[in-house]
Write a protein that holds these residues in place. Structure first.
Motif, mmCIF file in Angstrom:
data_model
loop_
_atom_site.group_PDB
_atom_site.id
_atom_site.type_symbol
_atom_site.label_atom_id
_atom_site.label_comp_id
_atom_site.label_asym_id
_atom_site.label_seq_id
_atom_site.Cartn_x
_atom_site.Cartn_y
_atom_site.Cartn_z
ATOM 1 N N SER A 1 -3.870 11.336 1.568
ATOM 2 C CA SER A 1 -3.849 10.176 2.453
ATOM 3 C C SER A 1 -5.175 9.438 2.476
ATOM 4 C CB SER A 1 -3.476 10.612 3.873
ATOM 5 O OG SER A 1 -4.356 11.613 4.335
ATOM 6 N N GLN B 1 -5.702 5.967 -0.202
ATOM 7 C CA GLN B 1 -4.638 4.964 -0.133
ATOM 8 C C GLN B 1 -4.789 3.990 -1.290
ATOM 9 O OE1 GLN B 1 -4.731 1.876 2.951
ATOM 10 N NE2 GLN B 1 -2.675 2.498 3.543
ATOM 11 N N SER C 1 0.400 5.741 0.414
ATOM 12 C CA SER C 1 -0.456 6.898 0.604
ATOM 13 C C SER C 1 0.403 8.141 0.699
ATOM 14 C CB SER C 1 -1.322 6.752 1.860
ATOM 15 O OG SER C 1 -0.516 6.702 3.029
ATOM 16 N N ILE D 1 -9.144 0.072 -0.467
ATOM 17 C CA ILE D 1 -8.182 -0.569 -1.362
ATOM 18 C C ILE D 1 -8.664 -1.933 -1.828
ATOM 19 C CG2 ILE D 1 -6.231 0.646 -0.351
ATOM 20 C CD1 ILE D 1 -5.496 -1.940 1.118
ATOM 21 N N THR E 1 0.846 -1.188 0.000
ATOM 22 C CA THR E 1 0.000 0.000 0.000
ATOM 23 C C THR E 1 0.879 1.235 0.000
ATOM 24 O OG1 THR E 1 -0.143 0.095 2.420
ATOM 25 C CG2 THR E 1 -1.838 -1.172 1.248
#
Length: 496
Positions: A252, A255, A224, A317, A222
């Protein structure tokens, strides 16, 4: 001649005494002089870096031709600083340490023809601007007060080293996860030849680079970005010219997750606005396990029910969630955004399973067993008399069928009275499960004077299963008869 000298001396003494007296007598106003660098034509010269100064700007004034591209109408009182760059590089000016809010900007050119330096405008008690200077160019720094003309001003100017990972070739390696950085994007620039990103609106914004070395196994990660107009973009490739976008996200709250293939090098670019009102931040981490939630209704069904299957995830996500449903009876369906419905053909316990897949390839399997149990009885026959007389008792029968499970059945017999139904009989019997045959529920009803007054009466039979069992198909559990004609009692003739 002597008289003249004495007169002049006496006059000087009086002037001195008058000034001293005015200094100590309360109520006498004295206008403070503006600071020496109050006007564009008399700036404070910056001859060497780093440079820091403090001054009182409370008496600063404005000139009619002061530029307003940064300050606008909020400016009040202006002072000037001037510096000619000796080399190419980044310069940073700040009013940090001042006791009042300020407007700070950088300009080039001569009076009446001043040009703003791109993005070199900021405000606050610690207004700060960073820009790329060119050797030989003279920069004029305008500092104004906001709401108040000024006060105790602190002004500093210095050279700033560029961000160490400003260029793709100098990307910082990501050696361990989770990985967090708060780079100074004001010391960064947009490198020539940088690839576009579908999440960046202005490709001229400054950026810094990070690199993910090839790994031995595929993994989901991930990323961000936080900060003003911040964006994170992940590319695959080994050189700036061959980079291909893999994924990107804005700020942010957006993500992103991406699949990092084994043996592949990935580059991560953090982009943001030149003017920022908070720190920039990049966070890289291993993606969490896929943990979708499953909604199945009903989990206890019958062969008459359509069972609804839906799956989703609270984590953005994971969306859109893909995969397949296995209904446990040899059939299935793809996972989608809409609820999928399935009807089971026979009773049993079915091992329904969700095989979920996230967009970046993470998988999860969730078992949701479905129990199919069908309790179903029905009224096959309802016999009532076609006619009767008042006071006469006649039989009424209700035949109940049942093919699946032995059931305890209660049949309620009611008659219609005006606009409502009145119970006139109730009988509970055991009804075995048989593919053919029926169980008869016998009733007897005595017709009343009220029935005679109406002239006819209709009956209703209801078959009910014993609580907590529900009938899966209640549509055949109630029957209303044709009306029975009711006549007055027969008249007996007496012999004479």
């Amino acid at each position: 001649m002597l008289f003249s000298l004495r007169s002049r001396n006496r006059t000087a003494v009086v002037a001195v005494l008058t000034a001293a007296l005015a200094a100590v007598v309360p109520g006498v106003a004295h206008a403070a002089a503006p600071p020496a660098n109050d006007d564009f034509d008399s700036p404070a010269a910056v001859t060497a870096l780093p440079f820091t100064t403090q001054e009182d700007t409370s008496a600063a004034t404005e000139a009619a031709d002061d530029p307003m591209w940064c300050e606008g109408d909020a400016a009040s009182g202006t002072v000037w600083f001037r510096y000619t760059a000796t080399e190419d590089g980044l310069l940073r000016a700040t009013t940090a340490g001042s006791d009042h809010r300020t407007l700070l900007s950088a300009n080039t050119g001569s009076r009446g023809r001043l040009q703003p330096v791109a993005d070199a405008c900021d405000y606050g008690t610690d207004a700060t601007i960073t820009f790329r200077a060119t050797a030989g160019t003279t920069y004029s720094f305008q500092v104004s007060g906001i709401e108040t003309p000024g006060g105790a001003l602190s002004f500093s100017l210095g050279a700033v080293a560029p961000a160490p990972n400003d260029a793709f070739a100098d990307a910082e390696p990501v050696t361990a996860l989770p990985f967090t950085r708060q780079p100074d994007l004001t010391a960064a620039s947009a490198e020539a030849g940088e690839p576009d990103s579908t999440c960046v609106d202005d490709e001229a914004q400054p950026s810094v680079w990070y690199t993910l070395p090839p790994s031995d196994a595929a993994r989901s990660l991930t990323a961000s970005a936080g900060g003003t107009a911040a964006a994170v973009t992940v590319y695959s490739g080994n050189s700036l010219a061959e980079l291909t976008q893999v994924a990107c996200g804005r700020n942010s709250v957006d993500q992103i997750a991406f699949k990092a293939a084994a043996g592949t090098r990935y580059a991560v670019r953090l982009t943001g606005a030149r003017r920022t009102y908070g720190p920039f931040e990049l966070v890289l981490a291993e993606a969490p396990p896929l943990d979708p939630y499953v909604y199945v209704s009903p989990t206890s069904a019958s062969v008459f029910d359509k069972v609804g299957f839906s799956a989703s995830s609270w984590h953005p996500i994971d969306q859109p969630l893909g995969g397949t449903w296995d209904f446990g009876d040899g059939t299935g369906a793809p996972v989608g955004t809409e609820t999928v419905y399935h009807r089971y053909a026979a009773d049993g316990v079915y091992p329904a399973t969700l095989h979920a897949t996230s967009p970046d390839g993470r998988t999860a399997t969730i078992d949701t067993p479905i129990t199919v149990t069908t309790h179903d009885v029905g009224i096959a026959k309802f016999v009532v008399p076609t006619s009767a007389r008042q006071g006469e008792s006649k039989p009424i029968s209700v035949d109940v069928t049942n093919t699946r499970y032995a059931e305890t059945v209660t049949v309620v017999l009611s008659k219609q009275s005006a606009d409502s139904w009145t119970e006139v009989g109730r009988l509970t019997l055991q009804v075995p499960a048989r593919p053919t045959g029926k169980v008869r529920f016998p009733f007897s009803y005595t017709f009343s004077p009220a029935d005679t007054l109406s002239g006819k009466v209709a009956f209703r039979a209801e078959a009910r299963l014993q609580y907590p069992v529900d009938d899966a198909y209640p549509a055949d559990n109630q029957v209303i008869s044709l009306a029975t004609t009711v006549k007055p009692p027969a008249t007996r003739i007496t012999a004479v």
